[in-house]
Design a protein around this motif. Structure first.
Motif, PDB file in Angstrom:
ATOM      1  N   SER A 123       0.812  -1.216   0.000  1.00  0.00           N
ATOM      2  CA  SER A 123       0.000   0.000   0.000  1.00  0.00           C
ATOM      3  C   SER A 123       0.846   1.267   0.000  1.00  0.00           C
ATOM      4  O   SER A 123       0.570   2.201  -0.770  1.00  0.00           O
ATOM      5  CB  SER A 123      -0.953  -0.025   1.202  1.00  0.00           C
ATOM      6  N   GLU A 323      -8.445  -0.689  -0.278  1.00  0.00           N
ATOM      7  CA  GLU A 323      -7.069  -0.194  -0.240  1.00  0.00           C
ATOM      8  C   GLU A 323      -7.007   1.311  -0.512  1.00  0.00           C
ATOM      9  O   GLU A 323      -6.233   2.042   0.124  1.00  0.00           O
ATOM     10  CB  GLU A 323      -6.222  -0.957  -1.258  1.00  0.00           C
ATOM     11  N   VAL A 326      -8.270   3.218   2.587  1.00  0.00           N
ATOM     12  CA  VAL A 326      -7.270   3.175   3.657  1.00  0.00           C
ATOM     13  C   VAL A 326      -6.116   4.122   3.335  1.00  0.00           C
ATOM     14  O   VAL A 326      -5.629   4.861   4.205  1.00  0.00           O
ATOM     15  CB  VAL A 326      -6.767   1.730   3.867  1.00  0.00           C
ATOM     16  N   GLN A 327      -5.659   4.131   2.094  1.00  0.00           N
ATOM     17  CA  GLN A 327      -4.578   5.042   1.701  1.00  0.00           C
ATOM     18  C   GLN A 327      -4.992   6.494   1.867  1.00  0.00           C
ATOM     19  O   GLN A 327      -4.153   7.359   2.158  1.00  0.00           O
ATOM     20  CB  GLN A 327      -4.182   4.771   0.245  1.00  0.00           C
ATOM     21  N   THR A 339      -1.994  -1.517   7.715  1.00  0.00           N
ATOM     22  CA  THR A 339      -2.321  -2.599   6.785  1.00  0.00           C
ATOM     23  C   THR A 339      -1.764  -3.941   7.253  1.00  0.00           C
ATOM     24  O   THR A 339      -2.320  -4.990   6.935  1.00  0.00           O
ATOM     25  CB  THR A 339      -1.799  -2.286   5.375  1.00  0.00           C
ATOM     26  N   ASP A 342      -4.326  -5.450   9.337  1.00  0.00           N
ATOM     27  CA  ASP A 342      -5.380  -5.939   8.441  1.00  0.00           C
ATOM     28  C   ASP A 342      -5.039  -7.337   7.928  1.00  0.00           C
ATOM     29  O   ASP A 342      -5.835  -8.284   8.018  1.00  0.00           O
ATOM     30  CB  ASP A 342      -5.522  -4.950   7.284  1.00  0.00           C
ATOM     31  N   TRP A 343      -3.822  -7.481   7.404  1.00  0.00           N
ATOM     32  CA  TRP A 343      -3.388  -8.779   6.891  1.00  0.00           C
ATOM     33  C   TRP A 343      -3.318  -9.832   7.991  1.00  0.00           C
ATOM     34  O   TRP A 343      -3.668 -11.002   7.780  1.00  0.00           O
ATOM     35  CB  TRP A 343      -2.020  -8.638   6.217  1.00  0.00           C
TER      36      TRP A 343
END
Length: 411
Positions: A123, A323, A326-327, A339, A342-343
């Motif tokens: 990201s 994505e 979030v960015q 992130t 998140d993962w």
């Protein structure tokens, strides 16, 4: 708005990620066949897969800290070189006489460790090479590449294994990482420096960035449940498809339908910009309940395949949209850490599904865990609509991201 591919830095990034995605898509089939040929044991295959997954899960938050603290491009380049060496080592081992399971497991662990540091850089790399107004299209392009690779990867793997053996598939994957590293070495991105703090302080700060956004952490719960349910479907689906829906061909068609759906969803995300992106994307994820329920009742194969294609279309659409949001919403100096959590939640939920699905099926029958997973997916994903922050978040109302003030920690 300038098309992302007209930007030299993103073009190099896109080419590198495309090459490595193709190589990665070949490996799963090659790994399974290589380990089974060498050992004849499914337990050995599970061991190798665990060696890659466990360090990746354990080190993801640390990978987010490193990617935020240092230049994401340098971190990604370094991890590409490490994964290149790991994959080539596995390939060389398989090309020799009597490959060692220990050597393959160690190389897989090294590759998994590198992946933990590579994933959080994705990201920041897009955000650092593309202006805000072009990021959804850029993320969608990345999604198209990844999903097209998933669609063609198994066929390419089969051709490569038939022509040269599974060892060369790993050598090819290693070379794709080398190409990606070469292209990354020519990229320059904007990097927002992070104040020098302890590792624990950085981890805690990243977690506070997650907790401070109701739309984010509530959506993560839904996304985690979705991944756990996906593990349930992948575990029990092949048995139902082969014994009650018409044979192995049904399961293959279902997987191919899902891959097509992912590709369609990514293409759709490049053109559609919903006013309430998180709400719409999460409601789309709730459609995954349909294939779970249809498998539970052994519905006709065309209905199961179509529902799975639709559900994966929703996933393919969500990924680029999520994505991009979030960015836009998270400060760039905390983006990799956020992130990474998140993962961690998404990947961590899958082993739970893999473990619980066969146990529940043995105790109560295959339909019970499938129905349970369907209910949980519907409630957790559609239930985010009850969160005011999810309903209110729009592109137009997006505030400029502001970093939270760090607080001192001891320990």
């Amino acid at each position: 708005m300038t098309h992302p591919l007209r930007l030299p830095a993103f073009r190099l990034l896109f080419l590198g990620r495309t090459v490595s995605a193709v190589g990665d898509a070949v490996v799963p089939a090659a790994l399974a066949l290589a380990v089974l040929r060498a050992t004849g044991s499914t337990g050995a295959l599970a061991l190798v897969l665990a060696c890659a997954m466990v360090p990746k899960l354990l080190l993801l938050p640390l990978g987010g800290v490193v990617a935020d603290r240092f230049d994401a491009r340098r971190v990604a380049l370094t991890t590409d070189l490490v994964r290149c060496a790991a994959q080539v080592a596995v390939g060389v081992e398989l090309l020799g006489a009597g490959p060692s399971l220990t050597h393959i497991a160690v190389a897989s662990a090294v590759g998994g460790t590198a992946s933990a540091f590579a994933v959080p850089t994705a990201s920041p790399l897009v955000a650092g090479t593309v202006p805000a107004d072009g990021r959804q299209q850029a993320n969608a392009l990345m999604g198209v590449t990844a999903n097209a690779s998933r669609l063609t990867g198994p066929a390419l793997a089969g051709l490569l294994i038939w022509a040269a053996g599974p060892g060369w598939a790993f050598v090819l994957d290693g070379l794709t990482f080398a190409v990606s590293a070469l292209l990354l070495s020519m990229v320059r991105i904007r990097h927002v420096p992070v104040p020098h703090r302890s590792m624990l302080t950085d981890l805690a700060h990243g977690w506070r960035e997650v907790r401070s956004r109701d739309w984010y952490w509530t959506s993560l719960i839904g996304h985690g449940v979705w991944n756990g349910a996906a593990a349930v479907l992948v575990t029990l689906g092949p048995v139902i498809a082969t014994t009650r829906l018409g044979g192995e061909g049904v399961w293959v068609l279902m997987l191919q339908g899902g891959a097509v759906g992912l590709l369609i969803g990514s293409l759709l995300a490049a053109r559609v910009r919903p006013r309430r992106p998180v709400l719409i994307a999460n409601l789309g994820l709730a459609t995954y309940a349909a294939p779970l329920l249809l498998l539970a009742v052994a519905a006709p194969a065309p209905a199961v395949i179509a529902s799975y294609c639709l559900a994966l279309t929703a996933l393919g659409f969500l990924n680029p949209v999520w994505e991009t949001v979030v960015q836009e919403q998270v400060p760039p100096q905390a983006l990799a850490r956020v992130t990474s959590y998140d993962w961690l939640m998404s990947l961590g939920a899958m082993p739970v599904g893999y473990a619980l699905a066969p146990l529940a099926a043995h105790a109560w029958g295959e339909a019970t865990p499938l129905v349970g997973a369907a209910v949980l997916v519907a409630l957790s994903c559609a239930g985010t609509a009850a969160v005011p922050a999810v309903r209110r978040l729009t592109w137009q109302a997006t505030p400029a991201p502001k970093p939270m003030a760090p607080t001192a920690t001891t320990g």
